[in-house]
Design a protein around this motif. Structure first.
Motif, short mmCIF file in Angstrom:
data_model
loop_
_atom_site.label_atom_id
_atom_site.label_comp_id
_atom_site.label_asym_id
_atom_site.label_seq_id
_atom_site.Cartn_x
_atom_site.Cartn_y
_atom_site.Cartn_z
N ARG A 186 -4.05 -49.60 13.77
CA ARG A 186 -4.69 -50.74 13.11
C ARG A 186 -5.44 -50.31 11.86
O ARG A 186 -5.48 -51.04 10.87
N TRP A 187 -6.04 -49.11 11.91
CA TRP A 187 -6.80 -48.66 10.75
C TRP A 187 -5.88 -48.08 9.67
O TRP A 187 -6.22 -48.12 8.49
N LEU A 188 -4.75 -47.59 10.07
CA LEU A 188 -3.74 -47.22 9.07
C LEU A 188 -3.20 -48.47 8.39
O LEU A 188 -2.90 -48.45 7.19
N ALA A 189 -3.07 -49.55 9.15
CA ALA A 189 -2.65 -50.82 8.55
C ALA A 189 -3.67 -51.28 7.51
O ALA A 189 -3.30 -51.73 6.41
N LEU A 190 -4.94 -51.16 7.83
CA LEU A 190 -5.99 -51.53 6.89
C LEU A 190 -5.93 -50.64 5.66
O LEU A 190 -6.07 -51.10 4.51
N LEU A 191 -5.71 -49.36 5.87
CA LEU A 191 -5.61 -48.42 4.75
C LEU A 191 -4.43 -48.77 3.85
O LEU A 191 -4.53 -48.73 2.62
N LEU A 192 -3.32 -49.15 4.46
CA LEU A 192 -2.13 -49.50 3.68
C LEU A 192 -2.40 -50.72 2.81
O LEU A 192 -1.97 -50.79 1.66
N ALA A 193 -3.12 -51.68 3.35
CA ALA A 193 -3.36 -52.92 2.62
C ALA A 193 -4.38 -52.78 1.51
O ALA A 193 -4.53 -53.69 0.70
N THR A 194 -5.08 -51.65 1.45
CA THR A 194 -6.13 -51.49 0.43
C THR A 194 -5.92 -50.27 -0.45
O THR A 194 -6.83 -49.85 -1.16
N ALA A 195 -4.70 -49.71 -0.42
CA ALA A 195 -4.47 -48.45 -1.13
C ALA A 195 -3.90 -48.62 -2.53
O ALA A 195 -3.77 -47.66 -3.27
N GLY A 196 -3.53 -49.83 -2.93
CA GLY A 196 -2.93 -50.05 -4.25
C GLY A 196 -3.92 -49.80 -5.36
O GLY A 196 -5.12 -49.97 -5.21
N LYS A 197 -3.42 -49.42 -6.52
CA LYS A 197 -4.26 -49.12 -7.68
C LYS A 197 -4.26 -50.24 -8.72
O LYS A 197 -5.04 -50.21 -9.66
N ASP A 198 -3.38 -51.23 -8.59
CA ASP A 198 -3.30 -52.32 -9.55
C ASP A 198 -4.55 -53.18 -9.43
O ASP A 198 -4.83 -53.76 -8.39
N SER A 199 -5.33 -53.29 -10.52
CA SER A 199 -6.59 -54.03 -10.45
C SER A 199 -6.36 -55.51 -10.11
O SER A 199 -7.21 -56.14 -9.47
N ASN A 200 -5.22 -56.07 -10.52
CA ASN A 200 -4.95 -57.47 -10.20
C ASN A 200 -4.73 -57.69 -8.71
O ASN A 200 -4.78 -58.83 -8.25
N LEU A 201 -4.48 -56.60 -7.97
CA LEU A 201 -4.26 -56.73 -6.54
C LEU A 201 -5.55 -56.63 -5.73
O LEU A 201 -5.54 -56.80 -4.52
N LYS A 202 -6.68 -56.33 -6.39
CA LYS A 202 -7.93 -56.22 -5.65
C LYS A 202 -8.25 -57.48 -4.85
O LYS A 202 -8.63 -57.39 -3.67
N PRO A 203 -8.14 -58.68 -5.44
CA PRO A 203 -8.41 -59.88 -4.62
C PRO A 203 -7.43 -60.05 -3.47
O PRO A 203 -7.77 -60.62 -2.43
N VAL A 204 -6.20 -59.55 -3.65
CA VAL A 204 -5.20 -59.63 -2.57
C VAL A 204 -5.62 -58.72 -1.42
O VAL A 204 -5.53 -59.10 -0.25
N MET A 205 -6.07 -57.51 -1.75
CA MET A 205 -6.55 -56.60 -0.71
C MET A 205 -7.75 -57.20 0.02
O MET A 205 -7.84 -57.12 1.26
N PHE A 206 -8.65 -57.79 -0.73
CA PHE A 206 -9.82 -58.44 -0.16
C PHE A 206 -9.40 -59.51 0.85
O PHE A 206 -9.93 -59.59 1.96
N ALA A 207 -8.42 -60.32 0.45
CA ALA A 207 -7.94 -61.38 1.33
C ALA A 207 -7.27 -60.82 2.58
O ALA A 207 -7.46 -61.32 3.69
N ALA A 208 -6.50 -59.75 2.41
CA ALA A 208 -5.77 -59.17 3.54
C ALA A 208 -6.72 -58.64 4.61
O ALA A 208 -6.50 -58.85 5.82
N VAL A 209 -7.77 -57.97 4.19
CA VAL A 209 -8.73 -57.42 5.15
C VAL A 209 -9.38 -58.55 5.94
O VAL A 209 -9.50 -58.49 7.18
N ARG A 210 -9.78 -59.61 5.26
CA ARG A 210 -10.44 -60.71 5.94
C ARG A 210 -9.48 -61.47 6.85
O ARG A 210 -9.88 -61.94 7.91
N ARG A 211 -8.23 -61.56 6.45
CA ARG A 211 -7.24 -62.20 7.33
C ARG A 211 -7.11 -61.43 8.63
O ARG A 211 -7.08 -62.02 9.72
N GLY A 212 -7.01 -60.11 8.53
CA GLY A 212 -6.86 -59.31 9.73
C GLY A 212 -8.05 -59.44 10.66
O GLY A 212 -7.90 -59.64 11.88
N LEU A 213 -9.25 -59.34 10.11
CA LEU A 213 -10.45 -59.44 10.93
C LEU A 213 -10.59 -60.83 11.55
O LEU A 213 -10.99 -60.97 12.71
N PHE A 214 -10.24 -61.85 10.78
CA PHE A 214 -10.36 -63.22 11.28
C PHE A 214 -9.35 -63.47 12.41
O PHE A 214 -9.70 -64.02 13.46
#
Length: 400
Positions: free
Chosen positions: A267-295
């Protein structure tokens, strides 16, 4: 104090995103389930303080109840609580004293909607930003200038943003921040730039997830992770965060496997995968993904077993990987092992997790109609959903 208000309202959330694509605050939208309900402002502020304490991050309250908002204006929220005030209430002379008192106290207020007439001179300085809906922005047709060519009186936040193109255009027109989830066309926008940034990092984590799924020896897993020390550091930071709830500090990847086991580590590798991108435009996407998983995990905390909770977490976290990898889920999940129920939800739009996924999306879109429909489908009470949402946002704040 009672938290009965959580059974009387539906809660939605969305981010404030600045020019650097950083999430600077969270908007919490509060819909009354019954227009005539008597709602307690003190209970709402208590629930908010549980996620955003006075010394914590900022939250903006978007309250769709005039009576509750009137009570909030007369309350004394902590200064990290921002208040969105509709233009018709800001222009009402009866509210001048309350608005000025909040301003003196140090609370940020945001003017929502276009005033039909000039605001009282005493009120205008109370507002730090105006919130302008994208579909209602008259400057779009005129480029960066307003139709009259006059500058705006106060900085503005653009709401209704749902794509990267909208986000970039809003900043070009001078927005101080955008409000919304710009994830609709991230795939198409990013593909135009060629190979996704950070693809090598992502592939390392995918390889690691595959090796963990096969329960390969620790030595092989460590060798894979050592190819990118920054990822190892990030993984350790996540595992040692308060959101994980361990009583001892994890000092190494080997220690993590010994303490967690392969299944919990996934599960924590999944979280790492969803937040590892370097594209700045993807930051809000990573933010959303983490909250979706926790929710999604919190939604079944009281009814599911460990396996289901972990799978729901992975389902939410992985739900935006198609944007990050610029690939359809059907292709992407050929290389990333996921449980069958997660595959059904993400690829086929079916299975037992799909209704939970729809509920999470309704909360993100701040749609009362969709929220009610999803809650009815799951036969979950509104208070149960709201508590799960607030617990998820609390855990997310501990990860940030």
């Amino acid at each position: 104090m009672s938290d009965a208000i959580l059974g009387q309202v539906a809660l939605g959330y969305s981010p404030f995103i600045d020019r650097n694509r950083a999430v600077t605050a969270t908007r919490l939208t509060v819909f009354p389930l019954r227009p005539d309900a008597a709602l307690d402002a003190a209970q709402l502020l208590q629930a908010v303080a549980g996620v955003w304490p006075a010394d914590g991050a900022r939250v903006s309250l978007n309250v769709a109840s005039e009576s509750l908002l009137q009570d909030l204006l007369k309350a004394e929220p902590s200064t990290n609580v921002m208040i969105e005030v509709p233009a018709f209430m800001a222009g009402d002379p009866a509210n001048i004293e309350a608005l000025q008192a909040l301003h003196r106290q140090g609370n940020t207020m945001l003017l929502k909607g276009r005033p039909l007439q000039a605001l009282p001179r005493e009120v205008l300085p109370c507002f730090k930003y105006s919130i302008i809906e994208l579909s209602d922005d008259r400057r779009i047709a005129e480029g960066s200038q307003s139709p009259s060519g006059a500058p705006r009186t106060i900085p503005h936040v653009q709401s209704g943003v749902s794509s990267v193109a909208d986000m970039e255009a809003s900043f070009n027109r001078g927005a101080a921040a955008v409000l919304g989830w710009p994830i609709d066309d991230v795939v198409a926008t990013a593909m135009a730039g060629g190979k996704p940034a950070g693809q090598t990092d992502l592939q390392v984590i995918v390889e690691l997830i595959n090796r963990v799924d096969k329960q390969e020896p620790i030595e092989r897993l460590e060798a894979t992770l050592k190819r990118d020390p920054s990822l190892a550091f990030k993984l350790m930071r996540y595992i040692n965060s308060p959101a994980f709830g361990l009583s001892v500090e994890i000092s190494s990847f080997r220690h993590a496997i010994m303490m967690l086991g392969y299944q919990r580590l996934k599960r924590w590798l999944a979280l790492l995968l969803a937040t590892a991108g370097k594209d700045s435009n993807l930051k809000p996407v990573m933010f959303a993904a983490v909250r979706r998983g926790l929710f999604m995990e919190e939604l079944v905390r009281g009814s599911g077993d460990d396996e289901m909770r972990n799978e729901m977490f992975i389902c939410g976290v992985f739900s935006l990987l198609d944007r990050m990898f610029r690939q359809p889920f059907a292709d992407l999940l050929r290389t990333i092992p996921v449980p069958q129920r997660v595959y059904q939800a993400l690829v086929d739009g079916t299975g037992p997790y799909q209704p939970y996924f729809e509920l999470v999306k309704s909360v993100e879109s701040e749609s009362l109609f969709d929220f009610s429909a999803a809650a009815d489908t799951l036969m979950m009470s509104v208070s149960e959903i709201n508590r799960a949402e607030l617990r998820a946002l609390t855990s997310a704040a501990q990860l940030d």
